[in-house]
Design an enzyme around this catalytic site. Structure first.
Site, PDB file in Angstrom:
ATOM      1  N   LYS A  57       0.971  -1.334   0.128  1.00 47.27           N
ATOM      2  CA  LYS A  57       0.048  -0.005  -0.293  1.00 47.27           C
ATOM      3  C   LYS A  57       0.417   1.058  -0.423  1.00 47.27           C
ATOM      4  O   LYS A  57       0.220   2.336  -0.883  1.00 47.27           O
ATOM      5  CB  LYS A  57      -1.155   0.380   0.583  1.00 47.27           C
ATOM      6  CG  LYS A  57      -1.401   1.088   1.503  1.00 47.27           C
ATOM      7  CD  LYS A  57      -2.539   1.260   3.013  1.00 47.27           C
ATOM      8  CE  LYS A  57      -0.979   1.738   4.452  1.00 47.27           C
ATOM      9  NZ  LYS A  57      -0.934   2.163   5.594  1.00 47.27           N
ATOM     10  N   THR A  58       2.085   1.043   1.254  1.00 48.43           N
ATOM     11  CA  THR A  58       2.583   2.461   1.196  1.00 48.43           C
ATOM     12  C   THR A  58       3.352   2.438  -0.592  1.00 48.43           C
ATOM     13  O   THR A  58       3.247   3.654  -0.605  1.00 48.43           O
ATOM     14  CB  THR A  58       3.362   2.649   2.260  1.00 48.43           C
ATOM     15  OG1 THR A  58       3.091   1.988   3.531  1.00 48.43           O
ATOM     16  CG2 THR A  58       4.286   3.703   2.596  1.00 48.43           C
ATOM     17  N   ASP A 244      -4.110   8.278   3.541  1.00 45.50           N
ATOM     18  CA  ASP A 244      -3.670   6.709   4.243  1.00 45.50           C
ATOM     19  C   ASP A 244      -4.617   6.765   5.292  1.00 45.50           C
ATOM     20  O   ASP A 244      -5.032   7.482   5.794  1.00 45.50           O
ATOM     21  CB  ASP A 244      -2.168   7.216   4.802  1.00 45.50           C
ATOM     22  CG  ASP A 244      -2.062   5.988   4.376  1.00 45.50           C
ATOM     23  OD1 ASP A 244      -2.402   5.248   3.984  1.00 45.50           O
ATOM     24  OD2 ASP A 244      -0.670   6.276   5.444  1.00 45.50           O
ATOM     25  N   GLU A 245      -4.607   5.345   5.045  1.00 44.31           N
ATOM     26  CA  GLU A 245      -5.810   4.447   6.684  1.00 44.31           C
ATOM     27  C   GLU A 245      -7.195   4.978   6.328  1.00 44.31           C
ATOM     28  O   GLU A 245      -7.790   5.618   7.149  1.00 44.31           O
ATOM     29  CB  GLU A 245      -4.695   4.957   8.158  1.00 44.31           C
ATOM     30  CG  GLU A 245      -3.744   4.316   7.450  1.00 44.31           C
ATOM     31  CD  GLU A 245      -3.676   2.929   7.712  1.00 44.31           C
ATOM     32  OE1 GLU A 245      -4.441   2.267   7.725  1.00 44.31           O
ATOM     33  OE2 GLU A 245      -2.369   2.348   7.984  1.00 44.31           O
ATOM     34  N   GLN A 275      -9.587  -3.479   8.548  1.00 43.50           N
ATOM     35  CA  GLN A 275      -7.931  -3.770   8.638  1.00 43.50           C
ATOM     36  C   GLN A 275      -8.979  -2.218  10.051  1.00 43.50           C
ATOM     37  O   GLN A 275      -8.132  -1.879  10.815  1.00 43.50           O
ATOM     38  CB  GLN A 275      -6.753  -2.881   8.967  1.00 43.50           C
ATOM     39  CG  GLN A 275      -6.330  -4.270   8.105  1.00 43.50           C
ATOM     40  CD  GLN A 275      -4.897  -3.913   7.985  1.00 43.50           C
ATOM     41  OE1 GLN A 275      -4.427  -3.509   8.871  1.00 43.50           O
ATOM     42  NE2 GLN A 275      -4.546  -4.212   6.497  1.00 43.50           N
ATOM     43  N   ARG A 675      -0.044  -9.823  10.850  1.00 41.73           N
ATOM     44  CA  ARG A 675       1.159  -9.568  10.780  1.00 41.73           C
ATOM     45  C   ARG A 675       2.354  -9.981  10.893  1.00 41.73           C
ATOM     46  O   ARG A 675       3.411  -9.450  10.691  1.00 41.73           O
ATOM     47  CB  ARG A 675       1.128  -8.819  12.590  1.00 41.73           C
ATOM     48  CG  ARG A 675       0.105  -7.377  12.715  1.00 41.73           C
ATOM     49  CD  ARG A 675       0.893  -6.504  12.051  1.00 41.73           C
ATOM     50  NE  ARG A 675      -0.457  -5.810  11.044  1.00 41.73           N
ATOM     51  CZ  ARG A 675      -0.694  -5.411   9.604  1.00 41.73           C
ATOM     52  NH1 ARG A 675       0.203  -5.415   9.913  1.00 41.73           N
ATOM     53  NH2 ARG A 675      -2.099  -6.004   9.041  1.00 41.73           N
TER      54      ARG A 675
END
Length: 829
Positions: A57-58, A244-245, A275, A675
């Site tokens: 994503k980043t 973002d997010e 998430q 994770r």
DNA sequence: CGGAACCAGTTTTTT
DNA sequence: ACTGGTTCCG
């Protein structure tokens, strides 16, 4: 004084030339998969990037920014890119620079929602009745203020605590509701006084020229809503918006974004509905679910190729999250070959769980678990609630396993830091009444409630600040005895500090002017008087520069002086509690943090929005953190302890938010599992100490939701007759792993795990005595321990000491974790 | 005013 | 269990 914005950040628009629009080579695009590439190249119009865990994503987001810049589509100051944390913002900046192969000058509008709002609000403060130098209150100040209001209203603080009111108000602010907009449904809140108190609170903030965190967004939204011209200006300036997010945005942030994107609709939101774990603090998953309705014609790109986890881990996480309804839906896949299955193990109690995990980590470190050897930094323990961390800390301290707690109490929220900051604030702006009230009797000066009331009265009478009120009250002898004297001294000190502050700033200004003049070619050039004069100029210049450099540290000295002269340092030096040395340490660190700023003002300006404490990760340590803190991170090995109904999913979430709460907990489970890169180990305990009471626990329902074929069930050593502690290097314990997960009795076994004894009896633990380790301590030594405080050595076993702690009782601790008490207590300042 | 005794609230958290 | 706050007493 800098107020954090720079007019250069708002340049007039110059039409982009055709040449600038020409596409330059874009090597950064080569490393992208088709989905990522699609998300990067769809520059115009609304784009929703649904990015599953570990799907790059980043990378996509930062490449998109690089692409906007590289193609000349936008200039750095025309891109608004918002994140939730400073850390995320920092990383984005770094990575964009990396992609372009050069430090991007500018990107002034890449930051957190809050930092961007501060900039905007400073510029338009007067539109909401504030001055441009408003102060930002944190939660502590906020509650203090509300408490005063509640008291003033004569409401029983016991039944109606300020904390509750602050949550209520925060909730309204999160929904972008000003007092007049609070719906009638909420009228009954806080004993029917909630709205009224909210309005009073906002008034009080205005008087104090202060805002709280919620206001930063709320005020800006109000400004945009009520001033079309201002909004139109920013709509023009921010030609491209990235978020973002997005799943974590609340209503206020949502409105803020919609207002800004309203014109061109060049908005790219990145997020993962699976998430979304911040519903309890106002985040609306609905924002991301509704995106396509909000922005008709939006391009939706799904990033589904996972580059992080093994197929089993991915399948386990997917299986769990599939239980949630109302998802946008993604199917994560990976190219990776089969790896370890998710491991599952039950224990007798929480302590046993911690012990087992400790041993397991040591085995992983040694590479004796059928896997490669892990470094400790590659391993994380993710818990649902921070109180679970203690069992691990205690255990790891005992066995000497280095660990690091991520999250914890934040540096700038610690008492000593906030006290020190209040002194600085007051020195910088004398009318900061909240700061005054905080420190007037810290350290104890004999100025109690009565004295503060008198000061308040004096200030009111003359319509001045509390500090000036203190000067009057002290001068007129209105504060009796010892306290009066101390108050006079405080006021005098404050004058001294402020004078020093201004003197240093004035001198700096003067020197800068001088240097500027000396450097001015018009002044120097064409002077026939010759080299002599030029040389003397050069000398003066050097001297001035030297002095200026020296003055660069003046604010450090002043800060230190403030803490010394106020008696604040002395207060903690005389404090005998185990935390005191740590607090002094923190104060030193605070001074050190000042080095990065030109002056105290600048420091205060920035610090209110920076709450993260960077811990150096150079040492090899296991990370312990909450699941929330783990979002966005990844580790080769992840332990997920405490999967018990009531703890995880948390009873509280389910009680307060029902099915919605449960689904959020499930997303948390999804975040936890995803994770892990190579190995995820889920565990639960049959018994747990909850609020000081032993409770029998049922394994989490999420355990049943993990697809059985992705799980390997471990049996704790000691079960089924084994009485010896598991030999750490023995692969034989794998033999005891039973495929009971599929058996009909498994769920019943889970249910009865508390009766069956899921792990070895604690007496069976082996004490490893390392004969080579020679302790430098002897019985009777007084020692200090970071966590347990001061204690007396009562016994020595190899490298472990038995210590009777003053507060924590008798403990066995590895010698390297304690220091001689004299050394620890003697923290020079 | 300062210390001791008592009592209540507490699980997630960024800015 | 623990912490922080309040109250009561010297």
């Amino acid at each position: 004084m800098s107020h954090g914005f720079d007019e250069d950040d708002f340049p007039d628009r110059i039409p982009l030339s055709q040449q600038a629009m020409a596409m330059r080579a874009a090597p950064y695009l080569d490393g992208l998969n088709p989905a990522q590439r699609a998300a990067v190249e769809a520059l115009d119009g609304p784009v929703l990037m649904l990015a599953g865990a570990g799907t790059g994503k980043t990378k996509a987001l930062t490449t998109r920014i690089a692409h906007l810049l590289n193609t000349g589509t936008a200039r750095p100051n025309e891109i608004l890119a918002v994140t939730f944390t400073n850390k995320a913002a920092r990383e984005m900046k770094l990575r964009v620079a990396g992609l372009l192969g050069q430090a991007i000058e500018g990107m002034p509008w890449l930051g957190t929602f809050h930092s961007v709002c501060v900039k905007l609000l400073r510029r338009h403060a007067e539109l909401v009745g504030l001055k441009t130098n408003f102060t930002i209150l944190d939660t502590d100040d906020q509650i203090r203020l509300l408490k005063q209001l509640i008291q003033a209203e004569g409401i029983d603080e016991k039944r109606w605590p300020a904390r509750q009111l602050s949550h209520l108000i925060d909730g309204w602010k999160n929904r972008a509701l000003t007092p007049d907009k609070v719906p009638v449904a909420d009228a009954g809140a806080f004993n029917h006084r909630g709205v009224e108190l909210y309005a009073a609170y906002q008034e009080r903030l205005k008087t104090l020229n202060a805002v709280d965190f919620g206001d930063l967004l709320l005020h800006v939204v109000v400004i945009f809503q009520t001033h079309d011209d201002v909004l139109a200006q920013y709509q023009r300036w921010f030609r491209y918006i990235l978020v973002d997010e997005y799943q974590d945005t609340n209503v206020a942030q949502y409105m803020w974004l919609r207002l800004l994107a309203g014109g061109h609709k060049n908005i790219c939101c990145v997020g993962d509905d699976d998430q979304s774990i911040y519903g309890w603090r106002g985040a609306e998953v609905g924002n991301i679910l509704r995106f396509e309705k909000d922005f008709p014609g939006a391009k939706v790109v799904r990033l589904e190729q996972n580059y992080r986890s093994t197929p089993h881990i991915l399948a386990a996480a997917s299986g769990v999250i599939a239980e949630n309804a109302g998802r946008l839906g993604k199917e994560l896949f990976t190219d990776r070959a089969d790896g370890e299955k998710v491991r599952l193990i039950g224990h007798w109690d929480g302590e046993e769980e911690a012990r087992w995990i400790g041993e397991e980590i040591e085995a992983m470190q040694a590479g004796t678990r059928g896997m490669r050897a892990f470094r400790l930094t590659e391993i994380a323990i993710l818990v649902r609630a921070s109180h679970q961390m203690r069992a691990f800390e205690d255990r790891f301290l005992t066995i000497g396993l280095p660990y690091r707690v991520i999250g914890g109490p934040r540096f700038y929220e610690r008492r000593e830091i906030r006290d020190a900051m209040a002194y600085f604030r007051l020195a910088v702006s004398q009318d900061d009444d909240l700061a005054f009230e905080r420190i007037v009797n810290v350290p104890k000066r004999g100025l109690g409630e009565k004295a503060v009331q008198n000061i308040h009265l004096a200030a009111r009478e003359s319509g001045v600040s509390m500090l000036e009120g203190a000067r009057i009250a002290s001068g007129e002898g209105r504060v009796a005895g010892k306290g009066g004297k101390a108050l006079g001294a405080l006021v005098a000190h404050m004058d001294g500090w402020r004078a020093a502050l201004h003197e240093a700033e004035a001198r700096k200004e003067e020197l800068r002017g001088l240097i500027g003049a000396l450097n001015d070619p018009d002044v120097i050039e064409g002077n026939e008087a010759g080299a002599d004069l030029a040389q003397s100029r050069q000398k003066t210049l050097e001297a001035a520069q030297k002095e200026l450099t020296a003055l660069g540290r003046a604010h450090l000295d002043l800060a230190e002086r403030i803490l010394e002269e106020s008696g604040y340092v002395e207060m903690w030096q005389n404090d005998k509690t185990p935390e005191a040395p740590g607090r002094l340490e923190n104060l030193k660190e605070l001074i050190k943090a000042l080095e990065n700023f030109d002056n105290i003002q600048g420091f205060l300006e920035h610090v209110s929005l920076i709450m993260d404490n960077e811990s150096d990760d150079s040492e090899d340590k296991v990370s312990i953190m909450t699941l929330h803190a783990a979002k966005g991170l990844e580790f080769p090995g992840v332990f997920l302890p405490g999967w018990e109904d009531g703890l995880f999913p948390s009873q509280r979430s389910m009680d307060e938010s029902g099915l919605k709460g449960l689904e959020e907990e499930r997303r948390l489970a999804y975040v936890g599992l995803t994770r892990a890169e190579e190995i995820a180990i889920v565990s639960f305990a049959g018994n747990r100490l909850v609020f000081g009471q032993w409770q029998s626990q049922m394994p989490s329902r999420f355990i049943d939701e993990i697809p059985p074929e992705t799980v390997e069930v471990l049996t704790a050593p000691g079960l089924y007759g084994a009485t010896q502690a598991a030999p750490k290097s023995d692969l034989g314990d794998r033999a005891s792993r039973a495929d009971v997960y599929n058996s009909p009795g498994w769920k019943r076994l889970q249910a009865r795990s508390d009766q069956r004894g899921m792990s070895q009896p604690r007496e069976a633990k082996t004490m490893v005595i390392d004969a080579d380790a020679v302790s430098s301590y002897v019985e009777g030594d007084r020692v200090f321990h970071q966590k347990f405080g001061y204690g007396l050595v009562t016994g020595i076993e190899g490298d472990k000491l038995e210590i009777a702690f003053d507060k924590a009782g008798l403990k066995k601790v590895v010698a390297s974790f304690v220091t001689a008490a004299e050394a620890a207590g003697d923290v020079p300042f």
